[in-house]
Scaffold this active site. Structure first.
Site, PDB file in Angstrom:
ATOM      1  CG  PHE A 116      -1.753 -12.111  -5.077  1.00  0.00           C
ATOM      2  CD1 PHE A 116      -1.367 -13.288  -4.453  1.00  0.00           C
ATOM      3  CD2 PHE A 116      -2.176 -11.058  -4.281  1.00  0.00           C
ATOM      4  CE1 PHE A 116      -1.401 -13.414  -3.065  1.00  0.00           C
ATOM      5  CE2 PHE A 116      -2.211 -11.169  -2.890  1.00  0.00           C
ATOM      6  CZ  PHE A 116      -1.823 -12.352  -2.284  1.00  0.00           C
ATOM      7  CE  LYS A 164      -1.191  -4.960  -1.681  1.00  0.00           C
ATOM      8  NZ  LYS A 164      -1.771  -6.056  -2.453  1.00  0.00           N
ATOM      9  CG  ASP A 208      -7.623  -7.488  -7.530  1.00  0.00           C
ATOM     10  OD1 ASP A 208      -7.374  -6.386  -6.992  1.00  0.00           O
ATOM     11  OD2 ASP A 208      -7.272  -8.587  -7.044  1.00  0.00           O
TER      12      ASP A 208
HETATM   13  C1  LIG Z   1      -2.455  -7.318  -2.172  1.00  0.00           C
HETATM   14  C2  LIG Z   1      -3.473  -7.722  -3.167  1.00  0.00           C
HETATM   15  C3  LIG Z   1      -4.641  -8.397  -2.775  1.00  0.00           C
HETATM   16  C4  LIG Z   1      -4.888  -8.840  -1.342  1.00  0.00           C
HETATM   17  O1  LIG Z   1      -5.013  -7.746  -0.496  1.00  0.00           O
HETATM   18  P1  LIG Z   1      -4.964  -7.987   1.114  1.00  0.00           P
HETATM   19  O2  LIG Z   1      -5.298  -6.620   1.647  1.00  0.00           O
HETATM   20  O3  LIG Z   1      -3.590  -8.437   1.442  1.00  0.00           O
HETATM   21  O4  LIG Z   1      -5.993  -8.996   1.420  1.00  0.00           O
HETATM   22  C5  LIG Z   1      -5.572  -8.690  -3.742  1.00  0.00           C
HETATM   23  N1  LIG Z   1      -5.387  -8.348  -5.026  1.00  0.00           N
HETATM   24  C6  LIG Z   1      -4.282  -7.704  -5.439  1.00  0.00           C
HETATM   25  C7  LIG Z   1      -4.135  -7.331  -6.875  1.00  0.00           C
HETATM   26  C8  LIG Z   1      -3.279  -7.379  -4.527  1.00  0.00           C
HETATM   27  O5  LIG Z   1      -2.170  -6.769  -4.936  1.00  0.00           O
END
Ligand SMILES: *Cc1c(COP(=O)(O)O)cnc(C)c1O
Length: 392
Positions: A127, A243, A214
Site C-alpha cells: 500500500f 503518518k 516506504d
Molecule cells: C497510509 C500509508 C500511505 C499513504 O499515506 P496518506 O498520508 O494517506 O497519503 C502510504 N504508504 C503507507 C505504507 C501507508 O501506510
C-alpha cells in the site's frame, strides 16, 4: 446528513477530545486508543509538550512560502538526516505525496541514465497511497478498480521473495528502483526478513537500482528503531515518511541518499504547504520527546509484552492463525473474516482496526503505559475469544 462525499465507511462514533491513550465521545464514554489514528498520534492525545510547542509556533509563524528559507524545515532536515544517515529531505504533507516524490525522483534518475521508460519494482499486497501513481504502485485491486488506466512503469513481484527480484534483475533492463514497505501495514502486518532486505540492498547496488523504502506506517520509532529498515543494518537510497512524523499535524517527507542525492533540481518538484513551520515544529517536538523519554526502546519492549500477553491469553483458542509484528506494529491473524470485531471492540470501549479482512491491527501511541498494554491484552483477548466461539 452532512454534505460529505461518501468515500469512507465510517463508524457512528464522534470524539470530542483525547487525553494520553484515551479518547472521549459525545456521550462522555471513554475509549482506549490502540490505533492512534492509524499510526499517526505518536505521542497520544493532548501531549503537554506538543501542545506547548504548537501553541508557541502558531503565535510565531504558521506558514511561509518555500520561495524563502524556512529555519524550522532546515532544523528538521538536519535531525532526520542524523537519525537516518540520509543526505537530503523534501517535505510534503502526506504519505502518498512522499511516495509521489519518490516515484518522480526514480523516473528522473532513470532518464538521466538514458532509460526512456523507467520501471519501479513493487510488491504484492503493498500500500503506497491513493493518488494515481501511488494507487498504481499499490498491490491491491480494490484500491485500483475503476481508476484505470493505471500509471504505467511498475513491475510487481511477491513480497519477501528474493528469487523473484533476481528474476527481474536477470530479464528486465528498464528497472530503476525497488519500492518496498519493510513492514507492510495495510497488507496485514507482514514483516520482511532482514536477510531479504540485505539481499535487496545487494541487488540494487549491483544493478544501479534505487532501494526505496516506504516507512510511512512503520517508521518513527514504532518498531524499536527510528526506521524499520535499520533492523537489517542497511541504508536505503530513498525513504518516505508521514503518518507518525507530526503526531497528528500533517507532514510527509521524502529522504534521499547516495545515488538518489541531487537528482531533483529547482523546478523539478514542490509543494505549497510542504515543510511549513507549524508542521516542522510538530515533527521536531515528536522526535525530541521520543528521544528524551526513551519511547523507542519502550516501543520494542511494550510490543513484545503485548504480543506475548496475547499469545498466552489466546493459547489453545482455535481460530488464531498467527500473532506477529515488530514493536508497536501488531497483527493478529484469524482463520476467518473478523471485520465485525471493530464494532464489538468500540462498544466495549476499545479502538482497533481490521485489515485484509482477517488481520486485527494494533498501532497504539508510543506513549502507551504498562497499564494501557495490560488492559488492551485483557479486553482484546476476551473479545477475540468470544468472537471465535460464538460465530464460526
Ligand atoms: C497510509 C500509508 C500511505 C499513504 O499515506 P496518506 O498520508 O494517506 O497519503 C502510504 N504508504 C503507507 C505504507 C501507508 O501506510
Amino acid at each position: 446528513m452532512p454534505h460529505l462525499m461518501n468515500n469512507y465507511s465510517r463508524l457512528s462514533v464522534a470524539f470530542t477530545h483525547g487525553q494520553g491513550s484515551h479518547l472521549f465521545d459525545e456521550q462522555g464514554k471513554r475509549y482506549l486508543d490502540a490505533l492512534a489514528g492509524i499510526a499517526v498520534n505518536t505521542l497520544g492525545h493532548n501531549h503537554p509538550r506538543l501542545v506547548k510547542a504548537l501553541s508557541d509556533q502558531v503565535a510565531r509563524l504558521i506558514h511561509v512560502s518555500n520561495i524563502y528559507r524556512v529555519r524550522e524545515q532546515e532544523a528538521l532536515s538536519d535531525r532526520l538526516a542524523t537519525l537516518s544517515g540520509m543526505d537530503e529531505v523534501f517535505f510534503c504533507n502526506s504519505g502518498c505525496e512522499a511516495n509521489e516524490a519518490a516515484i518522480k525522483l526514480a523516473r528522473l534518475y532513470g532518464h538521466r541514465k538514458g532509460i526512456e521508460a523507467p520501471a519501479i519494482v513493487v510488491m504484492e499486497q503493498a500500500f503506497h497511497g491513493r493518488t494515481l501513481a501511488t494507487l498504481s504502485a499499490t498491490g491491491n485491486r480494490k484500491v485500483q478498480a475503476g481508476f484505470e488506466p493505471l500509471v504505467a512503469g511498475f513491475v510487481r513481484v511477491p513480497f519477501d521473495n528474493l528469487a523473484a527480484i533476481e528474476t527481474v534483475a536477470a530479464h528486465n533492463t528498464n528497472v530503476v528502483a525497488v519500492l518496498i514497505e519493510p513492514i507492510q501495514g495495510e497488507g496485514g502486518i507482514n514483516v520482511a526478513h532482514q536477510d531479504y532486505l540485505r539481499g535487496l540492498r545487494r541487488i540494487c547496488d549491483q544493478k544501479g537500482w534505487l532501494l526505496m523504502v516506504d516507512e510511512v506506517q512503520c517508521g518513527i520509532a514504532r518498531t524499536g528503531q527510528w526506521f524499520a529498515h535499520q533492523h537489517a543494518g542497511i541504508r536505503p537510497d530513498v525513504m518516505t515518511l508521514a503518518k507518525g512524523l507530526g503526531s497528528g499535524v500533517p507532514i510527509g517527507a521524502c529522504l534521499a541518499a547516495g545515488p538518489a542525492k541531487d537528482v531533483f533540481g529547482p523546478g523539478n518538484h514542490g509543494s505549497t504547504f510542504g515543510g511549513n513551520p507549524l508542521a516542522c515544529a510538530a515533527a521536531l517536538t515528536t522526535l525530541e520527546v521520543i528521544e528524551q523519554d526513551g519511547l523507542m526502546s519502550r516501543a520494542a519492549a511494550l510490543g513484545n509484552s503485548i504480543r506475548s500477553g496475547l499469545r498466552q491469553a489466546l493459547k489453545g483458542v482455535p481460530g488464531i492463525a498467527d500473532i506477529r509484528g515488530d514493536g508497536l506494529m501488531i497483527g493478529i491473524e484469524l482463520d476467518r473474516p473478523c471485520g465485525d470485531l471493530v464494532q464489538r471492540a468500540l462498544d466495549a470501549g476499545l479502538l482497533i482496526n481490521v485489515t485484509v479482512d482477517r488481520v486485527i491491527r494494533l498501532l497504539p501511541p508510543l506513549t502507551f503505559s504498562d497499564d494501557d498494554a495490560a488492559l488492551l491484552v485483557s479486553m482484546l483477548s476476551g473479545l477475540i475469544g468470544e468472537f471465535l466461539t460464538t460465530k464460526s
